[in-house]
Design a protein around this motif. Structure first.
Motif, mmCIF file in Angstrom:
data_model
loop_
_atom_site.group_PDB
_atom_site.id
_atom_site.type_symbol
_atom_site.label_atom_id
_atom_site.label_comp_id
_atom_site.label_asym_id
_atom_site.label_seq_id
_atom_site.Cartn_x
_atom_site.Cartn_y
_atom_site.Cartn_z
ATOM 1 N N LYS A 1 -56.761 -48.499 75.070
ATOM 2 C CA LYS A 1 -57.066 -49.209 73.829
ATOM 3 C C LYS A 1 -58.569 -49.402 73.689
ATOM 4 O O LYS A 1 -59.271 -49.634 74.680
ATOM 5 C CB LYS A 1 -56.337 -50.554 73.776
ATOM 6 N N THR A 2 -59.073 -49.317 72.454
ATOM 7 C CA THR A 2 -60.513 -49.416 72.217
ATOM 8 C C THR A 2 -60.879 -50.788 71.664
ATOM 9 O O THR A 2 -60.129 -51.383 70.887
ATOM 10 C CB THR A 2 -60.987 -48.323 71.242
ATOM 11 N N ILE A 3 -62.063 -51.265 72.085
ATOM 12 C CA ILE A 3 -62.515 -52.617 71.748
ATOM 13 C C ILE A 3 -63.936 -52.536 71.197
ATOM 14 O O ILE A 3 -64.842 -52.037 71.879
ATOM 15 C CB ILE A 3 -62.524 -53.517 72.995
ATOM 16 N N GLU A 4 -64.127 -53.029 69.986
ATOM 17 C CA GLU A 4 -65.476 -53.136 69.425
ATOM 18 C C GLU A 4 -66.084 -54.463 69.876
ATOM 19 O O GLU A 4 -65.489 -55.523 69.668
ATOM 20 C CB GLU A 4 -65.426 -53.090 67.897
ATOM 21 N N VAL A 5 -67.242 -54.398 70.503
ATOM 22 C CA VAL A 5 -67.901 -55.617 70.987
ATOM 23 C C VAL A 5 -68.632 -56.268 69.819
ATOM 24 O O VAL A 5 -69.623 -55.744 69.323
ATOM 25 C CB VAL A 5 -68.890 -55.300 72.127
ATOM 26 N N ASN A 6 -68.124 -57.404 69.360
ATOM 27 C CA ASN A 6 -68.835 -58.138 68.315
ATOM 28 C C ASN A 6 -69.467 -59.416 68.865
ATOM 29 O O ASN A 6 -70.160 -60.129 68.158
ATOM 30 C CB ASN A 6 -67.923 -58.437 67.117
ATOM 31 N N ASN A 7 -69.227 -59.685 70.155
ATOM 32 C CA ASN A 7 -69.835 -60.839 70.815
ATOM 33 C C ASN A 7 -69.983 -60.519 72.302
ATOM 34 O O ASN A 7 -68.991 -60.425 73.016
ATOM 35 C CB ASN A 7 -68.952 -62.079 70.605
ATOM 36 N N THR A 8 -71.219 -60.365 72.746
ATOM 37 C CA THR A 8 -71.440 -59.996 74.153
ATOM 38 C C THR A 8 -71.185 -61.161 75.103
ATOM 39 O O THR A 8 -71.106 -60.969 76.313
ATOM 40 C CB THR A 8 -72.880 -59.482 74.366
ATOM 41 N N ASP A 9 -71.037 -62.382 74.568
ATOM 42 C CA ASP A 9 -70.762 -63.535 75.422
ATOM 43 C C ASP A 9 -69.263 -63.673 75.714
ATOM 44 O O ASP A 9 -68.876 -64.465 76.565
ATOM 45 C CB ASP A 9 -71.282 -64.828 74.768
ATOM 46 N N ALA A 10 -68.449 -62.892 75.029
ATOM 47 C CA ALA A 10 -67.005 -62.879 75.314
ATOM 48 C C ALA A 10 -66.722 -61.697 76.241
ATOM 49 O O ALA A 10 -65.966 -60.792 75.922
ATOM 50 C CB ALA A 10 -66.211 -62.768 74.028
ATOM 51 N N GLU A 11 -67.404 -61.736 77.397
ATOM 52 C CA GLU A 11 -67.356 -60.592 78.315
ATOM 53 C C GLU A 11 -66.266 -60.717 79.363
ATOM 54 O O GLU A 11 -65.717 -59.727 79.840
ATOM 55 C CB GLU A 11 -68.724 -60.391 78.990
#
Length: 211
Positions: free
Chosen positions: A56-66
């Protein structure tokens, strides 16, 4: 990192306790998705698209939700071990602290049976949990135009959308619970960790053993 690794610490704490108790008739896997979290030239950026281990692919829209990104792969790995039940623990969202305050952890699960098991274990441990809804309509916030999902939704219902994110990486045949323990993992007055989660995990495993 004495706070944000509280979920992993609870897993290690439960592993130490159960290794000493040696409950019969139950096989337990302790999985911690640990990795370097320092900023670097190879760090992820907003807009990056990551592919999880289940494809599954994930677009990172918040780098703090790592943390949820490594936790997602840990859940896929756990399911691949052929387990019947999974409990994950994480200091995942500030939203859960806003909802439940500093003393109560939020639990999310599609399984009423597992919810009852953990409730019974918490009665023995004295740790406080409250079941929150897996509101599927909130998944709209998590949709991406360029990937299967984004890694965070809006501010509203943040702990619920985080749980829905994790659900994408769990086999439907496996009973699964997510515990968001961002509140009770830390004692502000003592400026120290509480060890929250260890006692409940141990009691839950003992209930599932043949002892």
């Amino acid at each position: 990192m004495k706070f944000d690794m509280g979920g992993s610490a609870a897993v290690f704490g439960a592993a130490k306790a159960l290794a000493q108790i040696k409950p019969p008739g139950v096989e337990v896997h302790f999985i911690v998705a640990a990795c370097e979290n320092m900023i670097s030239g190879t760090g992820m950026r907003p807009g990056d698209i990551l592919t999880a281990s289940n494809g599954k692919t994930i677009e990172v829209n918040n780098t703090d939700a790592e943390g949820r990104l490594t936790l997602a792969d840990a859940l896929v790995y756990a399911c691949n071990q052929g387990v019947d039940k999974i409990i994950d623990l994480a200091t995942l969202t500030g939203a859960c602290v806003v909802a439940l305050g500093p003393s109560i952890a939020g639990i999310f699960t599609p399984s009423d049976e597992l919810a009852q098991e953990v409730a019974a274990a918490s009665e023995l441990s004295g740790e406080k949990f409250w079941r929150l809804p897996m509101e599927e309509s909130y998944w709209e916030q998590m949709k991406s135009g360029v990937a299967d999902m984004v890694n965070t939704g809006g501010r509203q219902g943040g702990s619920i959308t985080a749980a829905l994110f994790l659900k994408q990486f769990v086999d439907e045949k496996v009973q699964w619970m997510h515990i968001d323990m961002a509140g009770p993992v830390w004692n502000d007055k003592k400026r120290a960790a509480t060890g929250f989660g260890v006692s409940t995990l141990v009691e839950w495993v003992l209930k599932n053993s043949s002892s």
